[in-house]
Design a protein around this motif. Sequence first.
Motif, PDB file in Angstrom:
ATOM      1  N   UNK A  94       0.828  -1.202   0.000  1.00 19.36           N
ATOM      2  CA  UNK A  94       0.000   0.000   0.000  1.00 19.36           C
ATOM      3  C   UNK A  94       0.865   1.255   0.000  1.00 19.36           C
ATOM      4  N   UNK A  95       1.941   1.250   0.778  1.00 20.72           N
ATOM      5  CA  UNK A  95       2.865   2.385   0.793  1.00 20.72           C
ATOM      6  C   UNK A  95       3.499   2.554  -0.596  1.00 20.72           C
ATOM      7  N   UNK A  96       3.908   1.451  -1.221  1.00 16.66           N
ATOM      8  CA  UNK A  96       4.468   1.513  -2.586  1.00 16.66           C
ATOM      9  C   UNK A  96       3.474   2.144  -3.545  1.00 16.66           C
ATOM     10  N   UNK A  97       2.214   1.759  -3.426  1.00 19.09           N
ATOM     11  CA  UNK A  97       1.163   2.320  -4.284  1.00 19.09           C
ATOM     12  C   UNK A  97       1.071   3.830  -4.096  1.00 19.09           C
ATOM     13  N   UNK A  98       1.079   4.298  -2.852  1.00 20.72           N
ATOM     14  CA  UNK A  98       1.009   5.741  -2.589  1.00 20.72           C
ATOM     15  C   UNK A  98       2.237   6.465  -3.137  1.00 20.72           C
ATOM     16  N   UNK A  99       3.408   5.886  -2.953  1.00 22.10           N
ATOM     17  CA  UNK A  99       4.639   6.507  -3.461  1.00 22.10           C
ATOM     18  C   UNK A  99       4.535   6.689  -4.973  1.00 22.10           C
ATOM     19  N   UNK A 100       4.052   5.662  -5.666  1.00 20.24           N
ATOM     20  CA  UNK A 100       3.900   5.749  -7.135  1.00 20.24           C
ATOM     21  C   UNK A 100       2.817   6.756  -7.524  1.00 20.24           C
ATOM     22  N   UNK A 101       1.631   6.610  -6.957  1.00 20.17           N
ATOM     23  CA  UNK A 101       0.493   7.452  -7.328  1.00 20.17           C
ATOM     24  C   UNK A 101       0.735   8.928  -7.047  1.00 20.17           C
ATOM     25  N   UNK A 102       1.439   9.214  -5.972  1.00 23.58           N
ATOM     26  CA  UNK A 102       1.661  10.606  -5.574  1.00 23.58           C
ATOM     27  C   UNK A 102       3.032  11.118  -5.997  1.00 23.58           C
ATOM     28  N   UNK A 103       3.748  10.341  -6.801  1.00 25.04           N
ATOM     29  CA  UNK A 103       5.079  10.722  -7.300  1.00 25.04           C
ATOM     30  C   UNK A 103       5.986  11.186  -6.157  1.00 25.04           C
ATOM     31  N   UNK A 104       6.091  10.369  -5.143  1.00 21.54           N
ATOM     32  CA  UNK A 104       6.860  10.733  -3.957  1.00 21.54           C
ATOM     33  C   UNK A 104       8.295  10.223  -4.002  1.00 21.54           C
ATOM     34  N   UNK A 105       8.751   9.731  -5.134  1.00 17.48           N
ATOM     35  CA  UNK A 105      10.094   9.158  -5.218  1.00 17.48           C
ATOM     36  C   UNK A 105      11.175  10.152  -4.800  1.00 17.48           C
ATOM     37  N   UNK A 106      10.950  11.435  -4.959  1.00 15.92           N
ATOM     38  CA  UNK A 106      11.935  12.452  -4.599  1.00 15.92           C
ATOM     39  C   UNK A 106      11.799  12.985  -3.184  1.00 15.92           C
ATOM     40  N   UNK A 107      10.974  12.350  -2.376  1.00 18.17           N
ATOM     41  CA  UNK A 107      10.774  12.801  -0.999  1.00 18.17           C
ATOM     42  C   UNK A 107      12.117  12.811  -0.267  1.00 18.17           C
TER      43      UNK A 107
END
Length: 186
Positions: free
Chosen positions: A16-29
Motif C-alpha cells: 500500500x505504501x508503494x502504491x502511494x509513493x507511485x500514485x503521488x510521485x513521492x520518489x523524490x521525498x
Amino acid sequence: SLIRVFMGSLNSEEALVQQYVRQLSMQGLSAIFVSHSHYDHVLDVPNFSKLTGAKIYGSASTLNVARGSDVPKDCLQEFRAGDSFRVGDFSVEVFPALHSEAKFLKDRPGTKIEVPLRMPCRRKYFTEGGSFDFLITHHDTKLLFHPSCNFIPGLYEGMHADVLFMSVARIQKMDALRREEHYRQM
C-alpha cells in the motif's frame, strides 16, 4: 479496523505504501518530520523512508520505530525541541507540544520507546515519546503544523504564521472554555 488496532498486532502494509509513493510521485521525498510516536503517526514512516530514501526527523522513540524496521542509519535524524533544520529551500523549527488528552488510551505522556520496535506489534508499544510542533518556512511563507489537540500556554505568543495546520481531533470533547482558550493560543 478498530478491532485490529485495539486487539491485534499492527504492521505497515508495504504494498500500500508503494502504491502511494507511485500514485503521488513521492520518489523524490527527502524528509519526513514525525510529531510523536503513536501508531497513527509513525506506522508507515519506515516504509516511506526505505522506498524514497527520505530522512526521518523525529524523537528517539520515533527513530526506534524506524530502527526496528531496518531503516538505514544515514536516514535517521533525532531532534529535540528548539532544534532547527534546513531541507532544500525549507527551514524547519521544532517546538515542544502536548499530546491531546485521551484518557481512555491509558498512555502516559512522554513514555519513550527505549529499544528498536519490531513490527508487527501491539498498539500499546507505540508510546508517545514526546510531542512536537513544526514551524516550516519556505522563502517568506511560514506554516505552523500543530498535530495534537492541546497547547502550551503562551508558546506561540508573538509568532506569526501565514498558514496553521491544526488538529481538531477530540476538540469536541473539550469544555467550551478550554476550547476557546485553545483557539486563542493558536
